[in-house]
Design a protein around this motif. Structure first.
Motif, PDB file in Angstrom:
ATOM      1  N   ASP A   1       0.760  -1.104  -0.049  1.00 28.76           N
ATOM      2  CA  ASP A   1      -0.021  -0.133  -0.005  1.00 28.76           C
ATOM      3  C   ASP A   1       0.885   1.229  -0.116  1.00 28.76           C
ATOM      4  O   ASP A   1       1.840   1.383   0.925  1.00 28.76           O
ATOM      5  N   ALA A   2       0.615   2.184  -0.682  1.00 28.43           N
ATOM      6  CA  ALA A   2       1.579   3.265  -1.029  1.00 28.43           C
ATOM      7  C   ALA A   2       1.467   4.366  -0.034  1.00 28.43           C
ATOM      8  O   ALA A   2       2.684   4.999   0.362  1.00 28.43           O
ATOM      9  N   THR A   3       0.443   4.268   0.844  1.00 25.58           N
ATOM     10  CA  THR A   3       0.021   5.165   1.783  1.00 25.58           C
ATOM     11  C   THR A   3       0.843   4.744   3.205  1.00 25.58           C
ATOM     12  O   THR A   3       1.302   5.394   3.845  1.00 25.58           O
ATOM     13  N   SER A   4       0.275   3.315   3.551  1.00 24.99           N
ATOM     14  CA  SER A   4       0.687   2.887   4.842  1.00 24.99           C
ATOM     15  C   SER A   4       2.013   2.112   4.837  1.00 24.99           C
ATOM     16  O   SER A   4       2.579   1.958   5.777  1.00 24.99           O
ATOM     17  N   GLY A   5       2.358   1.824   3.444  1.00 25.68           N
ATOM     18  CA  GLY A   5       3.643   0.731   3.440  1.00 25.68           C
ATOM     19  C   GLY A   5       3.277  -0.637   4.070  1.00 25.68           C
ATOM     20  O   GLY A   5       4.512  -1.431   3.883  1.00 25.68           O
ATOM     21  N   ILE A   6       2.138  -1.048   4.152  1.00 29.40           N
ATOM     22  CA  ILE A   6       1.874  -2.341   4.410  1.00 29.40           C
ATOM     23  C   ILE A   6       1.935  -3.201   3.055  1.00 29.40           C
ATOM     24  O   ILE A   6       1.604  -2.884   1.906  1.00 29.40           O
ATOM     25  N   ILE A   7       2.817  -4.411   3.570  1.00 26.12           N
ATOM     26  CA  ILE A   7       2.870  -5.328   2.295  1.00 26.12           C
ATOM     27  C   ILE A   7       1.795  -6.046   2.127  1.00 26.12           C
ATOM     28  O   ILE A   7       1.485  -6.777   3.201  1.00 26.12           O
ATOM     29  N   TYR A   8       1.500  -6.307   0.973  1.00 29.91           N
ATOM     30  CA  TYR A   8       0.055  -7.334   0.828  1.00 29.91           C
ATOM     31  C   TYR A   8       0.461  -8.671   0.505  1.00 29.91           C
ATOM     32  O   TYR A   8       1.744  -9.071   0.146  1.00 29.91           O
ATOM     33  N   ASN A   9      -0.323  -9.461   1.551  1.00 31.63           N
ATOM     34  CA  ASN A   9      -0.050 -11.038   1.419  1.00 31.63           C
ATOM     35  C   ASN A   9      -0.327 -11.668   0.179  1.00 31.63           C
ATOM     36  O   ASN A   9      -1.333 -11.498  -0.552  1.00 31.63           O
ATOM     37  N   ILE A  10       0.588 -12.076  -0.507  1.00 31.51           N
ATOM     38  CA  ILE A  10       0.480 -12.698  -1.828  1.00 31.51           C
ATOM     39  C   ILE A  10      -0.432 -14.045  -2.035  1.00 31.51           C
ATOM     40  O   ILE A  10      -0.868 -14.317  -3.171  1.00 31.51           O
ATOM     41  N   ASN A  11      -1.021 -14.429  -0.795  1.00 32.69           N
ATOM     42  CA  ASN A  11      -1.586 -15.900  -0.913  1.00 32.69           C
ATOM     43  C   ASN A  11      -3.073 -15.361  -0.707  1.00 32.69           C
ATOM     44  O   ASN A  11      -4.024 -16.174  -0.634  1.00 32.69           O
ATOM     45  N   MET A  12      -3.467 -13.977  -0.620  1.00 34.39           N
ATOM     46  CA  MET A  12      -4.833 -13.435  -0.678  1.00 34.39           C
ATOM     47  C   MET A  12      -5.281 -13.131  -2.165  1.00 34.39           C
ATOM     48  O   MET A  12      -4.610 -12.709  -2.925  1.00 34.39           O
ATOM     49  N   ALA A  13      -6.704 -13.310  -2.529  1.00 35.80           N
ATOM     50  CA  ALA A  13      -7.318 -12.369  -3.499  1.00 35.80           C
ATOM     51  C   ALA A  13      -7.109 -11.003  -3.331  1.00 35.80           C
ATOM     52  O   ALA A  13      -7.399 -10.396  -2.234  1.00 35.80           O
ATOM     53  N   ILE A  14      -7.047 -10.146  -4.583  1.00 36.73           N
ATOM     54  CA  ILE A  14      -7.358  -8.637  -4.584  1.00 36.73           C
ATOM     55  C   ILE A  14      -8.641  -8.243  -3.771  1.00 36.73           C
ATOM     56  O   ILE A  14      -8.319  -7.611  -2.907  1.00 36.73           O
ATOM     57  N   ALA A  15      -9.472  -8.966  -3.861  1.00 35.36           N
ATOM     58  CA  ALA A  15     -10.844  -8.252  -3.410  1.00 35.36           C
ATOM     59  C   ALA A  15     -10.585  -8.639  -1.661  1.00 35.36           C
ATOM     60  O   ALA A  15     -11.012  -7.742  -1.009  1.00 35.36           O
ATOM     61  N   GLU A  16     -10.312  -9.699  -1.136  1.00 29.73           N
ATOM     62  CA  GLU A  16      -9.834  -9.810   0.271  1.00 29.73           C
ATOM     63  C   GLU A  16      -9.114  -9.032   0.871  1.00 29.73           C
ATOM     64  O   GLU A  16      -9.002  -8.702   1.774  1.00 29.73           O
ATOM     65  N   LEU A  17      -8.011  -8.314  -0.036  1.00 31.66           N
ATOM     66  CA  LEU A  17      -7.372  -7.293   0.442  1.00 31.66           C
ATOM     67  C   LEU A  17      -7.636  -5.880   0.664  1.00 31.66           C
ATOM     68  O   LEU A  17      -7.092  -5.040   1.035  1.00 31.66           O
ATOM     69  N   GLY A  18      -8.996  -5.877   0.220  1.00 28.44           N
ATOM     70  CA  GLY A  18      -9.435  -4.500   0.402  1.00 28.44           C
ATOM     71  C   GLY A  18      -9.225  -3.566  -0.554  1.00 28.44           C
ATOM     72  O   GLY A  18      -9.327  -2.211  -0.808  1.00 28.44           O
ATOM     73  N   ILE A  19      -8.359  -4.015  -1.822  1.00 23.18           N
ATOM     74  CA  ILE A  19      -8.134  -2.928  -3.035  1.00 23.18           C
ATOM     75  C   ILE A  19      -9.269  -2.622  -3.687  1.00 23.18           C
ATOM     76  O   ILE A  19     -10.048  -3.724  -4.060  1.00 23.18           O
ATOM     77  N   LYS A  20      -9.317  -1.419  -4.046  1.00 23.22           N
ATOM     78  CA  LYS A  20     -10.574  -0.947  -4.818  1.00 23.22           C
ATOM     79  C   LYS A  20     -10.033  -0.104  -5.776  1.00 23.22           C
ATOM     80  O   LYS A  20      -8.984   0.250  -5.743  1.00 23.22           O
ATOM     81  N   ASN A  21     -11.146   0.580  -6.520  1.00 21.88           N
ATOM     82  CA  ASN A  21     -10.775   1.722  -7.498  1.00 21.88           C
ATOM     83  C   ASN A  21     -10.149   2.801  -6.929  1.00 21.88           C
ATOM     84  O   ASN A  21     -10.466   3.342  -5.739  1.00 21.88           O
ATOM     85  N   GLY A  22      -8.884   3.297  -7.344  1.00 18.53           N
ATOM     86  CA  GLY A  22      -8.316   4.292  -6.860  1.00 18.53           C
ATOM     87  C   GLY A  22      -7.371   4.004  -5.804  1.00 18.53           C
ATOM     88  O   GLY A  22      -6.333   4.972  -5.386  1.00 18.53           O
ATOM     89  N   SER A  23      -7.081   2.704  -5.188  1.00 18.67           N
ATOM     90  CA  SER A  23      -6.165   2.515  -4.318  1.00 18.67           C
ATOM     91  C   SER A  23      -4.730   2.722  -5.122  1.00 18.67           C
ATOM     92  O   SER A  23      -4.661   2.482  -6.394  1.00 18.67           O
ATOM     93  N   LYS A  24      -3.813   3.098  -4.309  1.00 20.37           N
ATOM     94  CA  LYS A  24      -2.352   3.526  -4.600  1.00 20.37           C
ATOM     95  C   LYS A  24      -1.457   2.297  -4.055  1.00 20.37           C
ATOM     96  O   LYS A  24      -1.503   2.021  -2.848  1.00 20.37           O
ATOM     97  N   LEU A  25      -0.745   1.540  -5.115  1.00 21.94           N
ATOM     98  CA  LEU A  25      -0.027   0.683  -4.643  1.00 21.94           C
ATOM     99  C   LEU A  25       1.430   1.024  -4.994  1.00 21.94           C
ATOM    100  O   LEU A  25       1.621   1.729  -6.103  1.00 21.94           O
ATOM    101  N   MET A  26       2.377   0.481  -4.504  1.00 21.36           N
ATOM    102  CA  MET A  26       3.878   0.629  -4.909  1.00 21.36           C
ATOM    103  C   MET A  26       4.504  -0.713  -5.149  1.00 21.36           C
ATOM    104  O   MET A  26       4.460  -1.651  -4.205  1.00 21.36           O
ATOM    105  N   LEU A  27       5.335  -0.937  -6.172  1.00 24.51           N
ATOM    106  CA  LEU A  27       5.816  -1.811  -6.509  1.00 24.51           C
ATOM    107  C   LEU A  27       7.363  -1.812  -6.250  1.00 24.51           C
ATOM    108  O   LEU A  27       8.077  -0.845  -6.862  1.00 24.51           O
ATOM    109  N   ILE A  28       8.050  -2.711  -5.250  1.00 21.93           N
ATOM    110  CA  ILE A  28       9.397  -2.531  -4.925  1.00 21.93           C
ATOM    111  C   ILE A  28       9.917  -3.657  -5.013  1.00 21.93           C
ATOM    112  O   ILE A  28       9.416  -4.809  -5.115  1.00 21.93           O
TER     113      ILE A  28
END
Length: 86
Positions: free
Chosen positions: A59-86
């Protein structure tokens, strides 16, 4: 006919000092999305970002790394979410 529910997110790529708007399917696992996004952004960044096995999406705002074993919907990602690829 099956329709995929997708969300439009902004993916920030610090290695290239750019960001990209990307549609990602809500039903997909984060691991699949990470692999695809990493490869595509590697191409779009003109070689400034190299796709690696240890890449993470967070998450680009909080810096929390998303769990790769969960679905996008389960992670609370929605339209307008800002993600960071590192």
């Amino acid at each position: 006919m099956i329709t995929m529910n997708k969300v439009l997110v902004e993916i920030i790529l610090p290695a290239a000092d750019k960001s990209f708007d990307v549609y990602i399917p809500l039903e997909s696992q984060m691991s699949e999305v990470l692999t695809l996004v990493s490869a595509v952004l590697s191409d779009l960044s003109d070689g400034k970002y190299k796709a690696k096995d240890d890449a993470v999406l967070c998450d680009a705002t909080s810096g929390i790394i998303y769990n790769i074993n969960m679905a996008i919907a389960e992670l609370g990602i929605k339209n307008g979410s800002k993600l960071m690829l590192i």
